[in-house]
Motif scaffolding. Structure first.
Motif, mmCIF file in Angstrom:
data_model
loop_
_atom_site.group_PDB
_atom_site.id
_atom_site.type_symbol
_atom_site.label_atom_id
_atom_site.label_comp_id
_atom_site.label_asym_id
_atom_site.label_seq_id
_atom_site.Cartn_x
_atom_site.Cartn_y
_atom_site.Cartn_z
ATOM 1 N N ARG A 62 75.642 11.060 44.496
ATOM 2 C CA ARG A 62 74.316 11.048 43.855
ATOM 3 C C ARG A 62 74.446 11.295 42.347
ATOM 4 O O ARG A 62 73.757 10.654 41.545
ATOM 5 N N THR A 63 75.306 12.220 41.959
ATOM 6 C CA THR A 63 75.493 12.526 40.537
ATOM 7 C C THR A 63 76.033 11.311 39.790
ATOM 8 O O THR A 63 75.572 10.976 38.688
ATOM 9 N N THR A 64 77.014 10.627 40.392
ATOM 10 C CA THR A 64 77.583 9.426 39.778
ATOM 11 C C THR A 64 76.522 8.354 39.583
ATOM 12 O O THR A 64 76.420 7.734 38.520
ATOM 13 N N LEU A 65 75.718 8.131 40.627
ATOM 14 C CA LEU A 65 74.669 7.116 40.545
ATOM 15 C C LEU A 65 73.567 7.515 39.565
ATOM 16 O O LEU A 65 73.040 6.665 38.832
ATOM 17 N N LEU A 66 73.223 8.792 39.551
ATOM 18 C CA LEU A 66 72.171 9.256 38.649
ATOM 19 C C LEU A 66 72.600 9.114 37.189
ATOM 20 O O LEU A 66 71.810 8.687 36.336
ATOM 21 N N ASP A 67 73.848 9.459 36.885
ATOM 22 C CA ASP A 67 74.365 9.299 35.519
ATOM 23 C C ASP A 67 74.315 7.829 35.095
ATOM 24 O O ASP A 67 73.939 7.505 33.959
ATOM 25 N N LEU A 68 74.704 6.953 36.012
ATOM 26 C CA LEU A 68 74.700 5.525 35.707
ATOM 27 C C LEU A 68 73.271 5.017 35.548
ATOM 28 O O LEU A 68 72.978 4.228 34.631
ATOM 29 N N LYS A 69 72.383 5.462 36.410
ATOM 30 C CA LYS A 69 70.978 5.057 36.324
ATOM 31 C C LYS A 69 70.378 5.465 34.980
ATOM 32 O O LYS A 69 69.684 4.674 34.332
ATOM 33 N N THR A 70 70.652 6.681 34.550
ATOM 34 C CA THR A 70 70.134 7.170 33.274
ATOM 35 C C THR A 70 70.637 6.322 32.108
ATOM 36 O O THR A 70 69.877 5.977 31.191
#
Length: 242
Positions: A226-234
């Motif tokens: 989730r952290t990896t995806l959230l960083d990329l989404k941001t």
């Protein structure tokens, strides 16, 4: 104005040269303007194409979050509830009937399979990563989908396959299947407990510990994914806003 030998007016050579040079300058300016317009159009096309690609990636990430929220989280909550219920009976040193134990034990054995959507990224690779004009974002996207996410998902799913044979072996030592006759004359298959004092049984304690370890592995990996995806989404949202 000067006249030629026929008596017609003629322009001096210098004036012709000035006129010709002026025409050439106008043509060159026209070409430069056309090139600028063409470059601007190509730039706008590139920006539009990048925007489409980034929106597809963003949609895929949002779909991943939805799947985790609607599928993984509920199953992990069931697993945790089963583990906690069995722990509570063990701590209170209370007996437990067969059907209740089997119900909690099956809850504790809930499993999940980790995955993420990589279709838009594969399409981007086919088109060329250079579609992403921001060097930092391009590297971020590439690293996330070629290293970060695959590694996290691999470790999470590998732990399931590594422990499955032993967990299955312990399950069949504890739980059996018997035929149950129903009042209407039909019958069905139901689980039954094969051991006495199951809450102190060594096979059960080992099996429960494996399920606890697996739960910790699942939740830890899910947080990292989730952290990896959230960083990329941001990062993608920031690029789209600019």
């Amino acid at each position: 104005m000067e006249k030629n030998k026929n008596g017609n007016p003629s322009w001096p050579v210098g004036r012709y040269l000035k006129y010709a040079i002026g025409e050439i300058i106008l043509v060159v300016i026209g070409i430069l303007i056309a090139l600028q317009i063409n470059n601007w159009n190509e730039e706008q096309k590139a920006i539009h194409k990048q925007s489409l690609v980034l929106k597809e990636l963003l949609n895929s990430i949002n779909n991943d979050f939805y799947e985790y929220d609607s599928y993984l989280d509920p199953r992990l909550q069931i697993k945790k509830s089963g583990i906690d219920s069995l722990d509570a009976y063990m701590i209170d040193n209370k007996g437990i009937n067969d059907s209740l134990f089997i119900n909690f034990y099956n809850m504790a054995r809930q499993d999940v399979h980790f995955r993420y959507g990589n279709g838009p990224f594969e399409a981007l690779k086919s088109s060329g990563l250079d579609l992403i004009r921001n060097d930092s974002l391009r590297t971020h996207i590439n690293n996330s989908y070629t290293s970060g996410l695959p590694t996290l998902v691999l470790f999470a799913n590998e732990y399931y396959y590594e422990t499955k044979p032993k967990i299955d072996e312990l399950f069949y030592k504890l739980i059996g299947i018997r035929q149950q006759n129903l009042p209407n004359g039909s019958s069905n298959l139901v689980n039954n407990l094969k051991v006495d004092d199951v809450l102190t049984n060594e096979d059960f304690l080992w099996a429960l510990q494996l399920e606890k370890d697996k739960y910790e592995q699942y939740t830890s990996r899910l947080i990292q994914i989730r952290t990896t995806l959230l960083d990329l989404k941001t990062a993608i949202e920031k690029e789209l806003e600019e």
